[in-house]
Design an enzyme around this catalytic site. Structure first.
Site, PDB file in Angstrom:
ATOM      1  N   GLY A   1      61.482  69.911  58.918  1.00  0.00           N
ATOM      2  CA  GLY A   1      61.553  70.276  60.320  1.00  0.00           C
ATOM      3  C   GLY A   1      60.196  70.208  60.965  1.00  0.00           C
TER       4      GLY A   1
ATOM      5  CG  PHE B   1      52.470  76.709  66.354  1.00  0.00           C
ATOM      6  CD1 PHE B   1      51.836  76.417  67.539  1.00  0.00           C
ATOM      7  CD2 PHE B   1      53.141  77.905  66.234  1.00  0.00           C
ATOM      8  CE1 PHE B   1      51.844  77.312  68.591  1.00  0.00           C
ATOM      9  CE2 PHE B   1      53.151  78.805  67.279  1.00  0.00           C
ATOM     10  CZ  PHE B   1      52.506  78.515  68.461  1.00  0.00           C
TER      11      PHE B   1
ATOM     12  N   GLY C   1      58.171  72.532  63.605  1.00  0.00           N
ATOM     13  CA  GLY C   1      58.131  73.715  64.447  1.00  0.00           C
ATOM     14  C   GLY C   1      57.222  73.486  65.638  1.00  0.00           C
TER      15      GLY C   1
ATOM     16  CB  VAL D   1      58.655  73.310  58.321  1.00  0.00           C
ATOM     17  CG1 VAL D   1      59.009  74.263  57.187  1.00  0.00           C
ATOM     18  CG2 VAL D   1      58.168  74.076  59.528  1.00  0.00           C
TER      19      VAL D   1
ATOM     20  CG  ASP E   1      58.593  81.589  70.611  1.00  0.00           C
ATOM     21  OD1 ASP E   1      59.377  81.390  71.566  1.00  0.00           O
ATOM     22  OD2 ASP E   1      58.107  80.678  69.929  1.00  0.00           O
TER      23      ASP E   1
END
Ligand SMILES: *[C@@H]1O[C@H](CO)[C@@H](O)[C@H](O)[C@H]1NC(C)=O
Ligand SMILES: *[C@@H]1O[C@H](CO)[C@@H](O)[C@H](O)[C@H]1NC(C)=O
Ligand SMILES: *[C@@H]1O[C@H](CO)[C@@H](O)[C@H](O)[C@H]1NC(C)=O
Ligand SMILES: *[C@@H]1O[C@H](CO)[C@@H](O)[C@H](O)[C@H]1NC(C)=O
Ligand SMILES: *[C@@H]1O[C@H](CO)[C@@H](O)[C@H](O)[C@H]1NC(C)=O
Ligand SMILES: *[C@@H]1O[C@H](CO)[C@@H](O)[C@H](O)[C@H]1NC(C)=O
Ligand SMILES: *[C@@H]1O[C@H](CO)[C@@H](O)[C@H](O)[C@H]1NC(C)=O
Ligand SMILES: *[C@@H]1O[C@H](CO)[C@@H](O)[C@H](O)[C@H]1NC(C)=O
Ligand SMILES: *[C@@H]1O[C@H](CO)[C@@H](O)[C@H](O)[C@H]1NC(C)=O
Length: 825
Positions: free
Chosen positions: A510, A514, A512, A517, A628
């Site tokens: 994935g 930032f 994210g 992952v 968040d």
């Protein structure tokens, strides 16, 4: 006639059988010609003819049978290549293994005691062995005694003290030329063994000395994930190290490349490439004596080199210009008339090179100290071995050479100084203890009391480092107002690279906000998720520290668990438990997955999230605001239990929850409460707002942002193109129209209706109208509580929706925001 066929068949069968059985051996009457090979019985290594790189010369060598990139680990005739394919490998009349070409002998194993009953066998270890069938006392000759540029598990590196025979690694000249290159890696100083890489005679790099348990690497973190690790053997005849692999099935090698860099590689089958798990000389401080005599190299400090305490740059002008080559000298010239003491350096430097030194394994530290005090040229001493409380004595005389800052190896070095030099400079951060007189019990800072071997030693060391993710100088938890050590294991970057195949795309699960992952597996088999923060992500060091500190302290079944972290070079990496079902996102907004979640499951998820959030707000030691919360930040475990993740934006609050104003507005559009999006005000009620949005999304299976109900053309939360509100549906008593069709028709209407109502209560415009999480949870949980009617929710304008829907997952700074808050009419 029959018997002829019988004999022929038998002959063929015999031939077949013998050739199958002997596929790894070359017997007395057999030859191996260019193009033919012998393969070890387990199909690990191949013996045959090859040409390296661009070369057209032919060599006999050994390479990995299962590695498609031909990786040669040993070469026979490396100094005498053949220029055509006429070479033949065979057992000579004298019993030696030889290579001959059309004109004569090219290479020979050259043993004098060989007989006429020898054969050579390619072993699965990579060793090519010559043995005699009439003499079973070992091998007559073996390739492992003639190391090339590759060091394998099972090989010896070291020396025979009696014969002077040395086993060492030597680089190739070039990729095209396997003849001996400039670089060697030898085990030296057998009484206190070190590995030294030299170019010609000049020292380039030093590993060690061996402290009884391991080599002192001087700042290189070796980790539990290490693939090759050394064991030392020594007796009166021989001193050598042997590498072992952490598992039999691992294909791994240590390799000294053509420019003298020592690397540990392992073969990653999936990636189809060699992964460098440990490059020894990656740091500038690894250069031999980088900071000159009595200088200490520290690549993490603001200036690379510093002098040992009590020392000063020899040529200050050059030192100032960052020319460190002259090193440092004593502030006060050693004067034998004066009384000296010792400064104990614990975990500050590695042990100096062994130039002028002496060791005695039966002396204790007191005796060691006494000798050093009595000998004017002695400049430092330490234990010889670190096993147990430490034992033996090592003394250094004259200059201390090749030192680097080393906080990892548990080194304790006693530096001889004048008492005045030891006392001065009390402002030093590190705890230093004065050892002047011989005390009756010298307590050493030894990391483990009982040596449990290499692995446990490493582990203990890691644990003892405080499990600190951040060294004291790097990290203060400002948000918390006080410093606290993290009980968080530090992972080593090389390990992480190894298990993620160097951050291979195939390992990525994935992306994210930032950074990507990755999924990986630890040596223990535990699956983990590795969040690699991208270098240009907006999550700077502060947010990173923030996230790690916060989650490390959080323990709740509805929060994702942080297992460790890694800060090394430019990398910022967080290691989480791996949740196989991914994020809630992919369930509720996905037509194929949505049906997995019936109403009961959805309700459980909503309650789980509420409990996780409640824990954050009220029950955790820290009390924090997530800031968040959204569907993609809720992960699902095996049983679809929700776990809140991604704490990069979380903030703690002390005491009473208050509204706080932040300079940076970060968060995800669609989940952001209006007071936060517009005024940068956040409080636990901003999380409640996000929770409300998430709740309505889970019920409806629709994304809040941009969603319009197909029939009514309404968004979940806001007026968009005359969309009515979910709120309007509630007012009209038609709130069940919101329910995701995937849930089916069979659901408890009153419960769902109640749930939607709680969701709408959470997204009310004014924070003070929204319930707290404890209240919201009890409203969801308990039928009996009478719910107030929600006021109109907060929402955005059409324009803002349009503007932000594309960049919706990116964190936004306040100056980039143009959200306008419309007063509801
Ligand atoms: C090798 O060859 C010799 C003569 O050529 C023969 O006597 C001997 O039996 C052979 N040995 C093997 C192991 O085949
Ligand atoms: C092989 O040859 C090519 C072309 O001549 C050259 O560019 C390349 O550098 C050579 N490779 C090596 C390892 O020498
Ligand atoms: C190989 O070397 C021999 C002797 O040095 C020489 O006579 C022969 O021509 C060479 N062959 C090739 C193909 O270069
Ligand atoms: C055979 O090997 C020898 C020794 O390396 C060499 O001098 C000779 O040129 C080689 N002959 C051929 C034909 O390659
Ligand atoms: C091998 O050597 C032994 C003793 O040197 C000798 O008796 C025997 O005949 C030899 N065998 C062959 C096959 O050459
Ligand atoms: C047998 O081999 C060992 C090891 O190579 C050697 O030391 C010994 O002398 C050999 N014995 C005989 C009888 O050849
Ligand atoms: C040796 O390894 C280092 C580090 O990986 C690399 O920078 C260097 O280019 C390598 N040298 C050669 C000749 O491949
Ligand atoms: C080592 O120290 C012991 C005890 O002090 C002493 O008896 C011995 O002679 C020393 N050995 C050497 C080689 O100096
Ligand atoms: C000090 O130690 C060195 C090295 O062991 C030795 O050469 C020297 O003689 C010693 N000096 C004294 C005064 O003992």
């Amino acid at each position: 006639m029959k018997s002829f066929w019988f004999i022929l068949l038998c002959g063929v069968a015999h031939l077949l059988l013998s050739s199958v059985a002997a596929v790894d051996t070359l017997g007395h009457n057999q030859t191996l010609t260019d193009g033919q090979t012998r393969v070890s019985s387990g199909n690990i290594f191949t013996l045959g003819f090859f040409s390296p790189g661009n070369s057209t010369y032919r060599y006999v060598g050994i390479w990995y049978a299962n590695v498609p990139v031909q990786t040669v680990i040993w070469v026979a005739n490396n100094q005498n290549p053949m220029n055509d394919s006429s070479g033949v490998l065979k057992i000579a009349e004298d019993g030696n293994l030889v290579i001959v070409n059309s004109t004569g002998l090219v290479w020979s194993s050259g043993v004098s005691i060989a007989g006429n009953d020898t054969s050579v066998q390619m072993l699965d270890s990579g060793n090519l062995v010559l043995s005699s069938s009439s003499n079973s006392t070992g091998y007559l000759w073996q390739s492992f005694d003639h190391i090339g540029n590759t060091f394998l598990a099972g090989m010896k590196q070291g020396l025979n003290l009696k014969t002077g025979q040395q086993w060492y690694i030597q680089s190739w000249k070039s990729l095209n030329d396997p003849s001996p290159g400039d670089y060697t890696d030898k085990l030296e100083n057998p009484e206190f063994p070190q590995l030294i890489i030299r170019k010609g005679d000049v020292k380039q790099y030093r590993i060690g000395p061996w402290n009884g348990i391991d080599f002192i690497y001087g700042g290189i973190p070796l980790t539990t994930g290490k693939i090759l690790y050394p064991t030392m053997y020594s007796d009166e005849n021989e001193v050598y190290i042997v590498l072992k692999t952490s598992s039999q099935s691992i294909i791994a090698r240590t390799f000294l490349n053509e420019t003298g860099v020592l690397q540990d590689y392992y073969w990653n089958q999936q990636m189809g490439q060699w992964i460098d798990v440990l490059t020894m000389q990656q740091d500038v401080c690894k250069r031999y004596n980088q900071c000159g005599n009595n200088g200490v190299c520290d690549s993490t400090a603001s200036t690379l080199c510093r002098c040992l305490k009590g020392f000063t740059p020899k040529v200050p002008q050059k030192w100032q210009l960052q020319d460190w080559s002259d090193g440092c000298v004593r502030q006060t010239v050693m004067n034998c008339e004066k009384e000296y003491g010792f400064l104990k350096l614990t975990n500050e430097v590695n042990l100096p090179d062994l130039l002028q030194y002496s060791v005695n394994s039966s002396m204790n530290l007191q005796e060691c100290q006494a000798i050093c005090l009595s000998n004017c040229s002695c400049s430092a001493f330490s234990n010889l071995q670190m096993i147990g409380e430490g034992s033996g004595c090592a003394l250094w005389f004259g200059d201390l050479v090749d030192m680097r800052a080393d906080t990892d190896d548990g080194v304790v070095l006693y530096l001889k100084l004048l008492p005045s030099e030891i006392d001065s400079g009390g402002g030093s951060k590190k705890k230093r203890r004065l050892v002047i007189a011989v005390t009756t019990s010298v307590v050493l800072a030894i990391l483990v009391l009982v040596p449990l071997g290499w692995y446990s030693r490493r582990k203990a060391r890691r644990d003892l480092r405080g499990g600190k993710c951040f060294g004291e100088s790097m990290f203060t938890t400002q948000e918390l107002g006080h410093e606290e050590d993290l009980e968080l294991p530090m992972y080593d970057l090389f390990t992480i690279k190894a298990i993620t195949a160097n951050f291979a795309n195939s390992k990525k699960i994935g992306e994210g906000g930032f950074g990507p992952v990755y999924k990986a597996e630890l040596a223990t088999g535990q699956e983990i998720a590795i969040k690699r923060l991208s270098k240009n992500s907006r999550q700077g060091l502060n947010e990173f520290k923030n996230e790690a500190t916060l989650i490390a302290k959080l323990q709740h079944r509805n929060l994702v668990r942080l297992l460790g972290c890694c800060i090394q070079d430019e990398e910022r990496i967080l290691i989480y438990e791996y949740l196989p079902n991914g994020s809630l996102n992919s369930f509720i907004f996905d037509a194929t997955h949505g049906s997995v979640l019936d109403w009961k499951k959805r309700r459980d998820i909503i309650l789980g999230i509420a409990r996780g959030l409640l824990y954050l707000h009220r029950d955790s030691r820290l009390r924090l605001i997530h800031r968040d919360l959204k569907a993609s930040n809720v992960l699902l475990d095996n049983e679809l239990n929700p776990k809140i993740s991604d704490f990069g934006m979380a903030r703690t609050f002390q005491g009473e929850p208050v509204e706080d104003k932040t300079r940076r507005v970060v968060g995800t559009y669609g989940y952001m409460s209006p007071e936060y999006a517009i005024d940068g005000l956040f409080s636990i009620k901003s999380d409640v707002f996000s929770f409300g949005v998430l709740l309505l999304e889970i019920v409806s299976g629709k994304r809040n942002r941009g969603f319009c109900h197909p029939e009514h053309d309404l968004s979940l939360l806001g007026h968009v193109n005359d969309c009515s509100l979910a709120w309007n549906l509630l007012n009209e008593g038609k709130e069940l129209e919101l329910v995701d069709p995937m849930i089916g028709e069979e659901y408890p209407k009153s419960e769902v209706s109640r749930c939607i109502q709680v969701g709408l209560l959470c997204v009310q415009r004014h924070p003070k109208d929204r319930p707290t999480m404890p209240a919201a949870l009890s409203m969801l949980d308990t039928e009996d509580i009478l719910l107030p009617h929600p006021k109109e929710p907060g929402f955005y304008t059409e324009r803002s929706l349009h503007d932000f829907s594309s960049a919706s997952d990116a964190p936004m700074a306040s100056n980039e925001m143009s959200v306008t808050w419309i007063e509801p009419r």
